[in-house]
Write a protein that holds these residues in place. Structure first.
Motif, PDB file in Angstrom:
ATOM      1  N   UNK A  25      15.122  31.597 -29.652  1.00 22.54           N
ATOM      2  CA  UNK A  25      16.662  31.610 -29.443  1.00 22.54           C
ATOM      3  C   UNK A  25      17.308  30.371 -30.104  1.00 22.54           C
ATOM      4  N   UNK A  26      18.586  30.233 -30.266  1.00 22.06           N
ATOM      5  CA  UNK A  26      19.239  29.376 -30.909  1.00 22.06           C
ATOM      6  C   UNK A  26      19.607  29.422 -32.395  1.00 22.06           C
ATOM      7  N   UNK A  27      19.272  28.452 -33.031  1.00 20.04           N
ATOM      8  CA  UNK A  27      19.395  28.458 -34.723  1.00 20.04           C
ATOM      9  C   UNK A  27      18.305  28.977 -35.284  1.00 20.04           C
ATOM     10  N   UNK A  28      18.177  30.243 -35.284  1.00 17.86           N
ATOM     11  CA  UNK A  28      17.161  30.985 -35.738  1.00 17.86           C
ATOM     12  C   UNK A  28      17.132  30.969 -37.344  1.00 17.86           C
ATOM     13  N   UNK A  29      18.448  31.036 -37.951  1.00 15.88           N
ATOM     14  CA  UNK A  29      18.353  30.995 -39.241  1.00 15.88           C
ATOM     15  C   UNK A  29      17.677  29.774 -40.003  1.00 15.88           C
ATOM     16  N   UNK A  30      17.757  28.578 -39.391  1.00 14.78           N
ATOM     17  CA  UNK A  30      17.286  27.437 -39.860  1.00 14.78           C
ATOM     18  C   UNK A  30      15.773  27.530 -39.825  1.00 14.78           C
ATOM     19  N   UNK A  31      14.914  28.452 -39.367  1.00  9.57           N
ATOM     20  CA  UNK A  31      13.610  28.220 -39.279  1.00  9.57           C
ATOM     21  C   UNK A  31      12.927  28.726 -40.773  1.00  9.57           C
ATOM     22  N   UNK A  32      11.922  27.882 -41.077  1.00 12.09           N
ATOM     23  CA  UNK A  32      11.300  28.108 -42.233  1.00 12.09           C
ATOM     24  C   UNK A  32       9.736  28.959 -42.118  1.00 12.09           C
ATOM     25  N   UNK A  33       9.036  28.062 -40.990  1.00 14.57           N
ATOM     26  CA  UNK A  33       7.913  28.839 -40.647  1.00 14.57           C
ATOM     27  C   UNK A  33       7.906  28.852 -39.020  1.00 14.57           C
ATOM     28  N   UNK A  34       6.940  29.768 -38.458  1.00 14.24           N
ATOM     29  CA  UNK A  34       6.538  29.760 -36.959  1.00 14.24           C
ATOM     30  C   UNK A  34       5.261  29.631 -36.998  1.00 14.24           C
ATOM     31  N   UNK A  35       4.600  28.904 -36.150  1.00 15.80           N
ATOM     32  CA  UNK A  35       3.065  28.529 -36.205  1.00 15.80           C
ATOM     33  C   UNK A  35       2.627  28.856 -34.670  1.00 15.80           C
ATOM     34  N   UNK A  36       1.403  29.119 -34.601  1.00 14.02           N
ATOM     35  CA  UNK A  36       0.615  28.992 -33.361  1.00 14.02           C
ATOM     36  C   UNK A  36      -0.253  27.662 -33.346  1.00 14.02           C
ATOM     37  N   UNK A  37      -0.183  26.711 -32.439  1.00 11.17           N
ATOM     38  CA  UNK A  37      -1.130  25.742 -32.307  1.00 11.17           C
ATOM     39  C   UNK A  37      -2.038  25.981 -31.197  1.00 11.17           C
ATOM     40  N   UNK A  38      -3.078  25.269 -30.934  1.00 14.29           N
ATOM     41  CA  UNK A  38      -3.882  25.178 -29.863  1.00 14.29           C
ATOM     42  C   UNK A  38      -4.535  24.019 -29.464  1.00 14.29           C
ATOM     43  N   UNK A  39      -4.543  23.497 -28.185  1.00 10.86           N
ATOM     44  CA  UNK A  39      -5.196  22.047 -27.898  1.00 10.86           C
ATOM     45  C   UNK A  39      -5.994  22.310 -26.647  1.00 10.86           C
ATOM     46  N   UNK A  47      -3.618  23.550 -35.839  1.00 11.45           N
ATOM     47  CA  UNK A  47      -2.977  24.617 -36.326  1.00 11.45           C
ATOM     48  C   UNK A  47      -4.034  25.937 -36.177  1.00 11.45           C
ATOM     49  N   UNK A  48      -3.370  27.122 -35.508  1.00  9.61           N
ATOM     50  CA  UNK A  48      -4.226  28.116 -35.672  1.00  9.61           C
ATOM     51  C   UNK A  48      -3.653  29.189 -36.677  1.00  9.61           C
ATOM     52  N   UNK A  49      -2.355  29.290 -36.863  1.00  8.12           N
ATOM     53  CA  UNK A  49      -1.964  30.451 -37.573  1.00  8.12           C
ATOM     54  C   UNK A  49      -0.516  30.371 -37.769  1.00  8.12           C
ATOM     55  N   UNK A  50       0.034  30.357 -39.229  1.00  4.82           N
ATOM     56  CA  UNK A  50       1.387  30.380 -39.486  1.00  4.82           C
ATOM     57  C   UNK A  50       2.090  31.311 -40.264  1.00  4.82           C
TER      58      UNK A  50
END
Length: 116
Positions: A25-39, A47-50
């Motif tokens: 939510x929020x400034x969604x228009x500004x997003x380039x990528x969304x990723x999943x990381x794990x630790x 980085x797991x997936x992008x």
């Protein structure tokens, strides 16, 4: 500002499946990528997936063929479908969003435990 809320973690047996969700939510228009990381305990965050705005995806070698990242633009949500889970997939999974100006936003994390 972008807010990320993850859900879907839990305990699963080896070979099982889970689906993680990350609602943005929020400034969604500004997003380039969304990723999943794990630790995992004692290890660095990895980085797991992008998935990029245009739909291009990238996977870590360790999960390629087992995990699938997807996004529902109408719901501003990114998913990580995890199949054939292994004990070594046990970790806290974090959703990450990167803007076109290289700002990173992180979710709070969700625990995934793969154990019999």
């Amino acid at each position: 500002q972008v807010q990320l809320v993850e859900s879907g973690g839990g305990l699963v047996q080896p070979g099982g499946s889970l689906r993680l969700s990350c609602a943005a939510s929020g400034s969604i228009f500004a997003l380039k990528t969304m990723d999943w990381y794990r630790q995992a305990p004692g290890k660095e965050r990895e980085l797991v997936a992008s998935i990029a705005t245009g739909g291009f995806t990238h996977y870590a070698d360790s999960v390629n063929g087992r995990f699938t990242i997807s996004r529902d633009n109408g719901k501003n949500t990114v998913y990580l479908q995890m199949n054939s889970l292994k004990p070594e997939d046990t970790a806290v999974y974090y959703c990450n969003a990167k803007t076109w100006t290289a700002i990173n936003y992180w979710g709070q994390g969700t625990q995934v435990t793969v154990s019999s």
